[in-house]
Design an enzyme around this catalytic site. Structure first.
Site, PDB file in Angstrom:
ATOM      1  CG  HIS A 133       5.404   6.350   3.466  1.00 40.22           C
ATOM      2  ND1 HIS A 133       5.893   6.308   4.856  1.00 40.22           N
ATOM      3  CD2 HIS A 133       4.296   7.026   3.601  1.00 40.22           C
ATOM      4  CE1 HIS A 133       4.960   7.005   5.598  1.00 40.22           C
ATOM      5  NE2 HIS A 133       4.245   7.517   4.818  1.00 40.22           N
ATOM      6  CG  HIS A 146       4.019  11.014   5.014  1.00 43.07           C
ATOM      7  ND1 HIS A 146       2.732  10.314   5.272  1.00 43.07           N
ATOM      8  CD2 HIS A 146       3.691  12.447   5.137  1.00 43.07           C
ATOM      9  CE1 HIS A 146       1.897  11.213   5.323  1.00 43.07           C
ATOM     10  NE2 HIS A 146       2.164  12.627   5.104  1.00 43.07           N
ATOM     11  CD  GLU A 181      -1.928   9.953   4.195  1.00 38.58           C
ATOM     12  OE1 GLU A 181      -1.261  10.039   5.301  1.00 38.58           O
ATOM     13  OE2 GLU A 181      -2.740   9.134   4.123  1.00 38.58           O
ATOM     14  CG  HIS A 212       0.466   8.872   1.782  1.00 41.30           C
ATOM     15  ND1 HIS A 212      -0.241   7.785   2.043  1.00 41.30           N
ATOM     16  CD2 HIS A 212       1.194   9.365   2.509  1.00 41.30           C
ATOM     17  CE1 HIS A 212       0.144   7.684   3.183  1.00 41.30           C
ATOM     18  NE2 HIS A 212       1.172   8.471   3.569  1.00 41.30           N
ATOM     19  CB  THR A 236      -2.173   8.484   7.594  1.00 38.96           C
ATOM     20  OG1 THR A 236      -1.144   7.894   6.824  1.00 38.96           O
ATOM     21  CG2 THR A 236      -2.004   9.817   8.127  1.00 38.96           C
ATOM     22  CG  HIS A 249      -0.541  -0.268   2.456  1.00 37.81           C
ATOM     23  ND1 HIS A 249      -0.689  -1.555   3.056  1.00 37.81           N
ATOM     24  CD2 HIS A 249       0.171   0.316   3.257  1.00 37.81           C
ATOM     25  CE1 HIS A 249       0.103  -1.696   4.340  1.00 37.81           C
ATOM     26  NE2 HIS A 249       0.479  -0.339   4.361  1.00 37.81           N
TER      27      HIS A 249
HETATM   28  N1  LIG Z   1       1.535   7.944   6.584  1.00 38.13           N
HETATM   29  S1  LIG Z   1       2.307   7.275   7.860  1.00 38.13           S
HETATM   30  O1  LIG Z   1       3.487   8.059   8.125  1.00 38.13           O
HETATM   31  O2  LIG Z   1       1.426   7.062   9.281  1.00 38.13           O
HETATM   32  C1  LIG Z   1       2.922   5.886   7.557  1.00 38.13           C
HETATM   33  C2  LIG Z   1       2.203   5.138   6.396  1.00 38.13           C
HETATM   34  F1  LIG Z   1       1.223   5.556   5.509  1.00 38.13           F
HETATM   35  C3  LIG Z   1       2.599   3.945   6.242  1.00 38.13           C
HETATM   36  F2  LIG Z   1       1.995   3.107   5.013  1.00 38.13           F
HETATM   37  C4  LIG Z   1       3.546   3.110   6.779  1.00 38.13           C
HETATM   38  S2  LIG Z   1       4.138   1.790   6.287  1.00 38.13           S
HETATM   39  O3  LIG Z   1       5.047   1.235   6.987  1.00 38.13           O
HETATM   40  O4  LIG Z   1       4.449   1.625   4.915  1.00 38.13           O
HETATM   41  C5  LIG Z   1       2.963   0.119   6.434  1.00 38.13           C
HETATM   42  C6  LIG Z   1       2.456   0.393   8.057  1.00 38.13           C
HETATM   43  O5  LIG Z   1       3.321  -0.014   8.713  1.00 38.13           O
HETATM   44  C7  LIG Z   1       4.038   3.754   8.162  1.00 38.13           C
HETATM   45  N2  LIG Z   1       4.950   3.020   8.608  1.00 38.13           N
HETATM   46  C8  LIG Z   1       5.329   3.144  10.133  1.00 38.13           C
HETATM   47  C9  LIG Z   1       4.091   2.892  10.847  1.00 38.13           C
HETATM   48  C10 LIG Z   1       4.283   1.623  11.764  1.00 38.13           C
HETATM   49  C11 LIG Z   1       5.954   1.411  11.359  1.00 38.13           C
HETATM   50  C12 LIG Z   1       6.595   0.324  11.993  1.00 38.13           C
HETATM   51  C13 LIG Z   1       7.903   0.366  11.404  1.00 38.13           C
HETATM   52  C14 LIG Z   1       8.452   1.203  10.614  1.00 38.13           C
HETATM   53  C15 LIG Z   1       7.458   2.240   9.935  1.00 38.13           C
HETATM   54  C16 LIG Z   1       6.192   2.243  10.509  1.00 38.13           C
HETATM   55  C17 LIG Z   1       3.751   5.039   8.284  1.00 38.13           C
HETATM   56  F3  LIG Z   1       4.256   5.554   9.425  1.00 38.13           F
HETATM   57 ZN   LIG Z   2       2.428   8.532   5.241  1.00 37.79          ZN
END
Ligand SMILES: NS(=O)(=O)c1c(F)c(F)c(S(=O)(=O)CCO)c(N[C@H]2CCc3ccccc32)c1F
Ligand SMILES: [Zn+2]
Length: 267
Positions: free
Chosen positions: A93, A119, A106, A95, A202, A68
């Site tokens: 990453h 982000h 977002e 969006h 998010t 995603h």
């Molecule tokens: N928009 S956002 O910044 O809130 C946000 C995301 F939108 C998103 F997609 C991810 S992820 O890692 O690709 C998938 C969920 O873990 C993260 N990853 C973070 C959340 C949990 C986690 C754990 C280890 C490393 C990265 C993250 C994220 F912080």
């Molecule tokens: Zn994000």
């Protein structure tokens, strides 16, 4: 989102998230809309200070498609000062929207979406050993957000975008060596002007653990770079007989009652 985009996009079902992930239906949720009656100037908000963002070419970054988003793991030598704690970089990453509607940011400003949003996720390395320990703590994470809009070709963003074509499908990953790349090139020039509020991830599990810094000034990427982002990625695996495009991977803005967003700039 039109019915079709729901059909072809990753099954996001953000309405169904709270059933499986209770925090997604909870408080302090992100993203939000920045509009004038919730903004308050705060003179204590200092320009952020980046340490180690100018990573040596010997460092490599891992780029992966997790179904995603496309995320790039960052070097643990990268951190931010001038926040309540020292926060160490974890991953970046993006969006984005879709080829018919390039409005995939977002956060929104006065109800307006930007084309996309970058982000850069950090965790509080003063208090927690790693992001897994930090991600569900109220002071655990700090995410920098850059609003992206259409303009001239952006060579700095191209340094990461050109590799996205090699992680088109879910589960693919790539170890990248960047000859001398300053991640700060991805941020706007005015690092002193930003929105600041306490919010959440998010994406599930939507922990209310993020100190958000959304830079006021958008960064420009070209129409072609944006189209590549909107059409190159899939949320399915390479051998899936029914490929699903990774589009519209942004969460809708959340209710923001009785809360303020602090701004480091005078309007
Ligand atoms: N928009 S956002 O910044 O809130 C946000 C995301 F939108 C998103 F997609 C991810 S992820 O890692 O690709 C998938 C969920 O873990 C993260 N990853 C973070 C959340 C949990 C986690 C754990 C280890 C490393 C990265 C993250 C994220 F912080
Ligand atoms: Zn994000």
């Amino acid at each position: 989102k039109s019915k079709w985009s729901q059909l072809t996009a990753c099954p996001d079902g953000e309405k169904a998230w709270p059933k499986k992930y209770p925090f997604c239906g909870g408080v302090f949720q992100s993203p939000i809309d920045f509009h004038k009656d919730i903004l308050q100037y705060d003179s204590n908000l200092l320009p952020l200070e980046f340490i180690g963002y100018n990573v040596p070419s010997t460092d490599h970054f891992t780029l992966t498609n997790n179904g995603h988003s496309v995320k790039m793991y960052l070097s643990p030598t990268m951190c931010i000062r001038n926040l309540p704690f020292e926060y160490t970089a974890s991953q970046l990453h993006l969006h984005w929207g879709n080829r018919n509607k390039s409005e995939g940011s977002e956060h929104t400003v006065s109800g307006k979406h930007f084309a996309a949003e970058l982000h850069v996720v950090h965790y509080n390395s003063e208090k927690y050993p790693d992001i897994t320990a930090a991600m569900d703590k109220a002071d655990g994470l700090a995410v920098l957000a850059v609003l992206l809009e259409i303009g001239p070709f952006n060579p700095s963003y191209e340094k990461i975008f050109r590799h996205f074509r090699n992680v088109k499908y879910k589960g693919e990953w790539l170890a990248l060596y960047f000859p001398g790349f300053n991640i700060q090139e991805l941020l706007p020039d005015r690092l002193d002007e930003y929105y600041r509020y306490e919010g959440s991830l998010t994406t599930p599990p939507c922990y209310p653990s993020v100190l958000w810094t959304v830079f006021r000034h958008p960064v420009k990427i070209s129409q072609e770079q944006l189209l590549a982002l909107e059409t190159a990625m899939y949320c399915t695996e390479s051998d899936d007989p029914e490929p699903l495009e990774m589009v519209d991977n942004f969460r809708n803005v959340q209710e923001f009652h009785e809360r303020l967003v602090f701004i480091s700039f005078r309007e």
